[in-house]
Design a protein around this motif. Structure first.
Motif, PDB file in Angstrom:
ATOM      1  N   LYS A 141       0.812  -1.510   0.344  1.00 49.90           N
ATOM      2  CA  LYS A 141      -0.612   0.504   0.220  1.00 49.90           C
ATOM      3  C   LYS A 141       0.493   1.238   0.039  1.00 49.90           C
ATOM      4  O   LYS A 141       0.467   2.193  -0.681  1.00 49.90           O
ATOM      5  CB  LYS A 141      -0.953  -0.471   1.300  1.00 49.90           C
ATOM      6  CG  LYS A 141      -1.700   1.252   1.203  1.00 49.90           C
ATOM      7  CD  LYS A 141      -2.737   0.824   2.752  1.00 49.90           C
ATOM      8  CE  LYS A 141      -3.691  -0.031   2.848  1.00 49.90           C
ATOM      9  NZ  LYS A 141      -4.790  -0.013   4.081  1.00 49.90           N
ATOM     10  N   VAL A 142       2.162   1.311   1.170  1.00 53.55           N
ATOM     11  CA  VAL A 142       2.660   2.339   0.818  1.00 53.55           C
ATOM     12  C   VAL A 142       3.338   1.791  -0.388  1.00 53.55           C
ATOM     13  O   VAL A 142       4.738   3.338  -0.075  1.00 53.55           O
ATOM     14  CB  VAL A 142       3.760   2.618   2.335  1.00 53.55           C
ATOM     15  CG1 VAL A 142       2.607   2.522   3.181  1.00 53.55           C
ATOM     16  CG2 VAL A 142       4.475   1.457   2.172  1.00 53.55           C
ATOM     17  N   GLY A 143       3.947   1.694  -1.086  1.00 52.55           N
ATOM     18  CA  GLY A 143       4.975   1.335  -2.680  1.00 52.55           C
ATOM     19  C   GLY A 143       6.222   1.050  -1.495  1.00 52.55           C
ATOM     20  O   GLY A 143       6.788   0.997  -2.956  1.00 52.55           O
ATOM     21  N   GLU A 144       6.710   0.096  -1.126  1.00 51.20           N
ATOM     22  CA  GLU A 144       7.759  -0.139  -0.712  1.00 51.20           C
ATOM     23  C   GLU A 144       8.073  -1.359  -1.129  1.00 51.20           C
ATOM     24  O   GLU A 144       9.218  -1.889  -2.102  1.00 51.20           O
ATOM     25  CB  GLU A 144       7.902  -0.915   0.787  1.00 51.20           C
ATOM     26  CG  GLU A 144       8.060   0.501   1.761  1.00 51.20           C
ATOM     27  CD  GLU A 144       8.044  -0.102   3.280  1.00 51.20           C
ATOM     28  OE1 GLU A 144       7.881  -1.642   3.060  1.00 51.20           O
ATOM     29  OE2 GLU A 144       7.838   0.695   4.089  1.00 51.20           O
ATOM     30  N   VAL A 150      -1.795  -6.939  -8.236  1.00 53.74           N
ATOM     31  CA  VAL A 150      -2.646  -6.015  -7.624  1.00 53.74           C
ATOM     32  C   VAL A 150      -2.741  -4.354  -8.288  1.00 53.74           C
ATOM     33  O   VAL A 150      -1.177  -4.247  -8.321  1.00 53.74           O
ATOM     34  CB  VAL A 150      -2.151  -6.347  -6.865  1.00 53.74           C
ATOM     35  CG1 VAL A 150      -2.586  -5.264  -5.351  1.00 53.74           C
ATOM     36  CG2 VAL A 150      -2.260  -7.259  -6.134  1.00 53.74           C
ATOM     37  N   PRO A 151      -3.649  -3.881  -8.039  1.00 51.58           N
ATOM     38  CA  PRO A 151      -3.643  -2.438  -8.608  1.00 51.58           C
ATOM     39  C   PRO A 151      -2.912  -1.381  -7.607  1.00 51.58           C
ATOM     40  O   PRO A 151      -2.980  -2.010  -6.855  1.00 51.58           O
ATOM     41  CB  PRO A 151      -5.146  -2.400  -8.802  1.00 51.58           C
ATOM     42  CG  PRO A 151      -6.356  -3.081  -8.463  1.00 51.58           C
ATOM     43  CD  PRO A 151      -5.043  -4.354  -7.814  1.00 51.58           C
ATOM     44  N   LEU A 152      -2.688  -0.484  -8.216  1.00 50.48           N
ATOM     45  CA  LEU A 152      -1.528   0.121  -7.038  1.00 50.48           C
ATOM     46  C   LEU A 152      -2.946   0.944  -6.222  1.00 50.48           C
ATOM     47  O   LEU A 152      -3.723   1.359  -6.724  1.00 50.48           O
ATOM     48  CB  LEU A 152      -1.003   1.446  -8.397  1.00 50.48           C
ATOM     49  CG  LEU A 152      -0.154   0.578  -8.588  1.00 50.48           C
ATOM     50  CD1 LEU A 152       0.598   2.269  -9.879  1.00 50.48           C
ATOM     51  CD2 LEU A 152       0.991   0.233  -8.518  1.00 50.48           C
ATOM     52  N   SER A 153      -2.547   1.256  -4.995  1.00 51.52           N
ATOM     53  CA  SER A 153      -3.055   2.009  -4.329  1.00 51.52           C
ATOM     54  C   SER A 153      -3.296   2.897  -4.301  1.00 51.52           C
ATOM     55  O   SER A 153      -2.937   3.940  -5.236  1.00 51.52           O
ATOM     56  CB  SER A 153      -2.109   1.211  -2.377  1.00 51.52           C
ATOM     57  OG  SER A 153      -1.728   1.739  -2.309  1.00 51.52           O
ATOM     58  N   PRO A 154      -4.055   3.824  -3.504  1.00 47.24           N
ATOM     59  CA  PRO A 154      -4.740   4.745  -3.838  1.00 47.24           C
ATOM     60  C   PRO A 154      -2.909   5.642  -3.318  1.00 47.24           C
ATOM     61  O   PRO A 154      -2.696   6.846  -3.899  1.00 47.24           O
ATOM     62  CB  PRO A 154      -5.309   5.648  -2.562  1.00 47.24           C
ATOM     63  CG  PRO A 154      -6.578   4.394  -3.154  1.00 47.24           C
ATOM     64  CD  PRO A 154      -5.768   3.318  -3.084  1.00 47.24           C
ATOM     65  N   LEU A 155      -2.522   5.895  -2.516  1.00 46.46           N
ATOM     66  CA  LEU A 155      -1.369   6.605  -1.610  1.00 46.46           C
ATOM     67  C   LEU A 155      -0.296   6.396  -2.218  1.00 46.46           C
ATOM     68  O   LEU A 155      -0.116   7.020  -3.017  1.00 46.46           O
ATOM     69  CB  LEU A 155      -1.110   5.083  -0.162  1.00 46.46           C
ATOM     70  CG  LEU A 155      -0.052   6.001   0.568  1.00 46.46           C
ATOM     71  CD1 LEU A 155      -0.400   5.384   2.015  1.00 46.46           C
ATOM     72  CD2 LEU A 155       1.548   5.632  -0.104  1.00 46.46           C
TER      73      LEU A 155
END
Length: 228
Positions: A141-144, A150-155
């Motif tokens: 979710k935080v891009g680590e 899995v679609p990219l999270s809004p964050l």
């Protein structure tokens, strides 16, 4: 007898899925470490990319999630902890608390101590597995990390937008610096041309004044010497 009443109440609570309104919930009992055992969730565990807010209590959705995760069949370690909690409310503590709770638990379930400890290990594995899944999802979710399909999270999308804007700002800053340099060069050329034009005008005025004075002198001489 008070002790018999406590055991009877504990056995009754054993078959109740949720704790009483006045008592601790299953989730609250689940995260309480046993004497001599480390806490299931030590403070500061897990990687964090930002300072976590100071929380006084977890969100209800997380409590519900843990409660659902630790729900059993009524003949497991979580049921045993409910008996412990009930007896603890009656004033028991220490070894006698856990021995009495185990006796009541064994009388109802016919399970022995190894089976009880095995059940505790299974719940601990469930908690560990669930936490690992949550941490992996958080890292994604935080891009680590990037999880395929899995679609990219809004964050992460906001992070990408931030990077694009930073790149755009850096490009604009570079263009601004180049424009300032060109402006400085143009101003210098303008100053040089103004000085050149001023000098040319001064030179012309000097030549004009000299010629005008000479012409005037000859004109006066003609009037003086020839027109008599």
């Amino acid at each position: 007898m008070p002790l018999f009443d406590s055991i009877t109440k504990a056995a009754k609570d054993f078959f109740i899925e949720e704790a009483s309104p006045g008592g601790p919930s299953v989730a609250a009992v689940a995260v309480r470490a046993l004497p001599g055992q480390p806490a299931l969730f030590p403070l500061g565990s897990g990687a964090a990319t930002a300072a976590a807010p100071l929380l006084t209590q977890p969100e209800q959705r997380h409590l519900d999630h843990i409660r659902q995760l630790l729900s059993g069949d009524g003949k497991d370690f979580m049921a045993f902890t409910k008996i412990v909690t009930s007896l603890q409310a009656s004033g028991l503590s220490g070894p006698i608390l856990y021995q009495t709770a185990f006796n009541a638990f064994a009388a109802v379930t016919s399970l022995d101590l190894p089976a009880l400890l095995k059940s505790a290990e299974q719940f601990e594995l469930k908690l560990t597995s669930d936490r690992n899944s949550i941490l992996e999802r958080h890292r994604e979710k935080v891009g680590e990390i990037r999880i395929p399909n899995v679609p990219l999270s809004p964050l992460v999308q906001l992070q990408q937008q931030e990077q694009q804007l930073q790149t755009g700002l850096a490009d604009l800053a570079r263009q601004l610096e180049e424009a300032q340099q060109r402006l400085q060069a143009v101003r210098q050329q303008l100053q040089e041309q103004l000085l050149k034009a001023t000098a040319a005008l001064a030179s012309y005025e000097l030549a004009h004044a000299t010629a005008s004075a000479e012409l005037k002198a000859h004109q006066q001489a003609v009037h003086a010497f020839l027109l008599k």
